[in-house]
Design a protein around this motif. Structure first.
Motif, mmCIF file in Angstrom:
data_model
loop_
_atom_site.group_PDB
_atom_site.id
_atom_site.type_symbol
_atom_site.label_atom_id
_atom_site.label_comp_id
_atom_site.label_asym_id
_atom_site.label_seq_id
_atom_site.Cartn_x
_atom_site.Cartn_y
_atom_site.Cartn_z
ATOM 1 N N HIS A 2 -21.063 -14.139 -8.246
ATOM 2 C CA HIS A 2 -21.900 -15.319 -8.029
ATOM 3 C C HIS A 2 -21.220 -16.556 -8.615
ATOM 4 O O HIS A 2 -20.446 -16.456 -9.567
ATOM 5 C CB HIS A 2 -23.271 -15.107 -8.672
ATOM 6 C CG HIS A 2 -24.048 -14.031 -8.005
ATOM 7 N ND1 HIS A 2 -23.949 -12.719 -8.374
ATOM 8 C CD2 HIS A 2 -24.929 -14.076 -6.981
ATOM 9 C CE1 HIS A 2 -24.740 -11.993 -7.604
ATOM 10 N NE2 HIS A 2 -25.337 -12.783 -6.753
ATOM 11 N N HIS A 8 -26.705 -15.928 -10.137
ATOM 12 C CA HIS A 8 -26.773 -14.482 -10.322
ATOM 13 C C HIS A 8 -28.197 -14.066 -10.697
ATOM 14 O O HIS A 8 -28.758 -13.132 -10.125
ATOM 15 C CB HIS A 8 -25.768 -14.052 -11.389
ATOM 16 C CG HIS A 8 -25.510 -12.579 -11.406
ATOM 17 N ND1 HIS A 8 -24.484 -12.043 -12.118
ATOM 18 C CD2 HIS A 8 -26.132 -11.533 -10.825
ATOM 19 C CE1 HIS A 8 -24.481 -10.722 -11.974
ATOM 20 N NE2 HIS A 8 -25.476 -10.393 -11.192
ATOM 21 N N CYS A 11 -30.566 -14.400 -7.696
ATOM 22 C CA CYS A 11 -30.411 -13.301 -6.740
ATOM 23 C C CYS A 11 -31.064 -12.021 -7.247
ATOM 24 O O CYS A 11 -31.694 -11.293 -6.493
ATOM 25 C CB CYS A 11 -28.933 -13.034 -6.482
ATOM 26 S SG CYS A 11 -28.194 -14.111 -5.273
ATOM 27 N N GLU A 22 -30.219 -15.175 0.254
ATOM 28 C CA GLU A 22 -29.686 -13.923 0.787
ATOM 29 C C GLU A 22 -28.301 -13.729 0.198
ATOM 30 O O GLU A 22 -27.520 -14.667 0.107
ATOM 31 C CB GLU A 22 -29.633 -13.975 2.305
ATOM 32 C CG GLU A 22 -31.016 -13.932 2.931
ATOM 33 C CD GLU A 22 -30.959 -13.747 4.429
ATOM 34 O OE1 GLU A 22 -29.992 -13.106 4.915
ATOM 35 O OE2 GLU A 22 -31.864 -14.235 5.094
ATOM 36 N N CYS A 23 -28.032 -12.520 -0.218
ATOM 37 C CA CYS A 23 -26.771 -12.267 -0.905
ATOM 38 C C CYS A 23 -26.373 -10.823 -0.641
ATOM 39 O O CYS A 23 -27.189 -9.917 -0.738
ATOM 40 C CB CYS A 23 -26.952 -12.504 -2.404
ATOM 41 S SG CYS A 23 -25.469 -12.260 -3.372
ATOM 42 N N GLU A 24 -25.114 -10.640 -0.330
ATOM 43 C CA GLU A 24 -24.624 -9.297 -0.039
ATOM 44 C C GLU A 24 -23.860 -8.675 -1.208
ATOM 45 O O GLU A 24 -23.285 -7.607 -1.074
ATOM 46 C CB GLU A 24 -23.763 -9.328 1.214
ATOM 47 C CG GLU A 24 -24.588 -9.720 2.431
ATOM 48 C CD GLU A 24 -23.831 -9.569 3.730
ATOM 49 O OE1 GLU A 24 -22.801 -8.874 3.750
ATOM 50 O OE2 GLU A 24 -24.287 -10.140 4.717
ATOM 51 N N LEU A 25 -23.876 -9.358 -2.345
ATOM 52 C CA LEU A 25 -23.208 -8.813 -3.520
ATOM 53 C C LEU A 25 -24.040 -7.677 -4.116
ATOM 54 O O LEU A 25 -25.251 -7.599 -3.910
ATOM 55 C CB LEU A 25 -22.993 -9.903 -4.567
ATOM 56 C CG LEU A 25 -22.055 -11.030 -4.171
ATOM 57 C CD1 LEU A 25 -22.068 -12.126 -5.226
ATOM 58 C CD2 LEU A 25 -20.647 -10.500 -3.968
ATOM 59 N N HIS A 27 -26.151 -5.971 -6.768
ATOM 60 C CA HIS A 27 -27.028 -6.500 -7.811
ATOM 61 C C HIS A 27 -27.468 -5.367 -8.732
ATOM 62 O O HIS A 27 -28.326 -4.566 -8.386
ATOM 63 C CB HIS A 27 -28.251 -7.181 -7.197
ATOM 64 C CG HIS A 27 -27.895 -8.415 -6.462
ATOM 65 N ND1 HIS A 27 -27.790 -8.456 -5.100
ATOM 66 C CD2 HIS A 27 -27.575 -9.640 -6.905
ATOM 67 C CE1 HIS A 27 -27.437 -9.664 -4.729
ATOM 68 N NE2 HIS A 27 -27.296 -10.406 -5.801
#
Length: 114
Positions: A2, A8, A11, A22-25, A27
């Motif tokens: 992030h 971070h 998310c 929206e986040c594809e990392l 978590h």
């Protein structure tokens, strides 16, 4: 990764005032805790103030929020305003933290008195 500690946290935990991006990392809380542990004071304060500007709101869990202030105070131990803010956070969590909060305010008073 992030772009900021605030991003971070947003998310991972959401934000009471803004939509969760929206986040594809990946978590996982332990990644966030590690980032928080080694963050500088400015990044931690930006996260705290950004995610709960009124101190009593926000979605950041207490078990994350409570160590955030001591981490900032490690960087800025002689900042009376920050000590008072940390004390206010402690008072939010019931009478079992009131002695610590009062001691923190006394330390802030002593620093201001010189």
């Amino acid at each position: 990764m992030h772009s900021t500690l605030t991003a971070h946290a947003r998310c991972l935990y959401g934000d009471e005032y803004r939509p969760t991006p929206e986040c594809e990392l990946e978590h996982r809380e332990h990644y966030f805790v590690e980032e928080l542990t080694f963050a500088d004071a400015g990044s931690i304060l930006a996260m705290l103030h950004g995610l709960f500007p009124h101190l009593v709101d926000g979605y950041l869990p207490v078990w994350i929020r409570n160590p955030a202030y001591p981490l900032v105070l490690l960087h800025r131990p002689d900042d009376p305003a920050l000590l008072r803010e940390a004390a206010e956070n402690l008072w939010l969590h019931g009478p079992d933290r009131d002695d610590s909060a009062a001691g923190t305010v006394k330390l802030a008073d002593a620093l201001e008195a010189g």
